[in-house]
Design an enzyme around this catalytic site. Sequence first.
Site, PDB file in Angstrom:
ATOM      1  N   LYS A 124       0.853  -1.189   0.000  1.00 10.33           N
ATOM      2  CA  LYS A 124       0.000   0.000   0.000  1.00 10.33           C
ATOM      3  C   LYS A 124       0.880   1.226   0.000  1.00 10.33           C
ATOM      4  CE  LYS A 124      -4.497   0.751   0.305  1.00 10.33           C
ATOM      5  NZ  LYS A 124      -5.537  -0.195  -0.146  1.00 10.33           N
TER       6      LYS A 124
HETATM    7  N1  GLU Z   1      -7.111   0.000  -3.512  1.00 11.14           N
HETATM    8  C1  GLU Z   1      -7.867  -1.173  -3.826  1.00 11.14           C
HETATM    9  C2  GLU Z   1      -7.959  -2.086  -2.616  1.00 11.14           C
HETATM   10  O1  GLU Z   1      -7.828  -1.658  -1.498  1.00 11.14           O
HETATM   11  C3  GLU Z   1      -7.353  -1.869  -5.071  1.00 11.14           C
HETATM   12  C4  GLU Z   1      -5.964  -2.361  -5.025  1.00 11.14           C
HETATM   13  C5  GLU Z   1      -5.461  -2.892  -6.355  1.00 11.14           C
HETATM   14  O2  GLU Z   1      -6.248  -2.964  -7.287  1.00 11.14           O
HETATM   15  O3  GLU Z   1      -4.283  -3.205  -6.428  1.00 11.14           O
HETATM   16  O4  GLU Z   1      -8.269  -3.238  -2.739  1.00 11.14           O
END
Ligand code: GLU
Length: 435
Positions: A124
């Site tokens: 993240k």
């Molecule tokens: N931000 C989204 C999540 O929390 C998508 C992450 C992604 O597609 O890599 O799942």
Amino acid sequence: MSSTKEQYATTYYKEPGPKLDKESPFESMMERFRFAAEILNLDEGMFQYLASPVKQVIVSIPVVMDDGRIEVFEGYRVIHDNVLGPSKGGIRYAPDVNLDEVKALASWMTWKCAVVNVPFGGAKGGVRVDPKKLSYSELERLTRRYTANLLEVFGPDRDIPAPDMNTNEQIMAWIMDTYSMNSLRTETAVVTGKPIILGGSQGRKEATGRGVVTVTLAALSKLGIMPNRANVAVQGFGNVGSVSAELMYEQGAKVVAVSDISGGYFNKKGLDIPEMISYMRNNSNTLEGYADAEKLTNEELLEIDCDVLIPAAKEDQISRHNAENIKAKIISEGANGPVTANADAILEKNGIMVIPDILANAGGVTVSYFEWVQDRQGYFWTEERVNRRLNRMMRTAFDNLYKVSEEYNITLRQAAYVYAINKVAATLKMRGIYA
Ligand code: GLU
């Protein structure tokens, strides 16, 4: 390189003030992780490994503002784990983002990818900024410099970012371009959630909401409730909430309440969701002023009498302070972390089925995986194929977790952690520890 546990700090990290009355998201995650580790009899070394992020990067991001001043922002990228494959996870822009939150969200991504059987680890990122205060070109410079500072971390085989809170496909396009310019070739697979003309996938934007609905329908059928008999409340009317509300409406469900930043809107006969979506689009993306409903607060919405509650706004919405008042039969977590660990036990005692975030909102990362596959193949699928494969993967994941929850007599959230940790730990055992 990517499996070393290092910590880079190119700037002084400012600890945010204590968040009053809030549980730390990392602690919430760890509590659930500990419980699952105990069920699995995970040995101490394995526990330590999976509890510690592989890499935590803090970068400072100088930006020349439109008036010529330099402002310096702080950015983060945490790779929690890369046992199953390259790490994957979104980037959020928010004024209160901090390392603790990004660490928790990165490990959530590890478990999320494992739950839906996507071959990625978890990561993240975040930038501590209020994007509403930046002009378009300031936002572009911030994004490009953040990307430039992380060129050694990102990569289609290493770590693949995506959108998250307050980031969108234009920001993903700038990340893709900055990375490509620095690697002297167009590298679309370095980031997902891109515009379709730049190698994005059909259905990616709606994928999280679509996935929420697939697992919600599966849960309703376990409780013997027909979708067209279900009353639904949705907190949040952004990308996830509005798509979830619209697809539940299309299933014949009565969506009795929705909300956004302007508050909640309630109609016991059911709201006209397509009309509300077009109202919002013509009203600078807010429901403010929508007249065909009674007004409620966002907090009141959570406590209304309904079959399905979809919290799709933000973290920490259902805590020990209001969990006792929740009347829904099913909570389907469209957002990441809307229910705190302290609330879990109260909801369980009251017989409420919680479809955990790491399953319920995994549709986004599932279609991100499809996008990455399509970019690498240079061959793009129809929306119908994307949606069909998404539904299948979400449904299979729901069934897998349901089986685990029956086998151990635990909640779906506990089952999700047991399933995911077991999978990552088994893969790690096969790979072994590189020395
Ligand atoms: N931000 C989204 C999540 O929390 C998508 C992450 C992604 O597609 O890599 O799942």
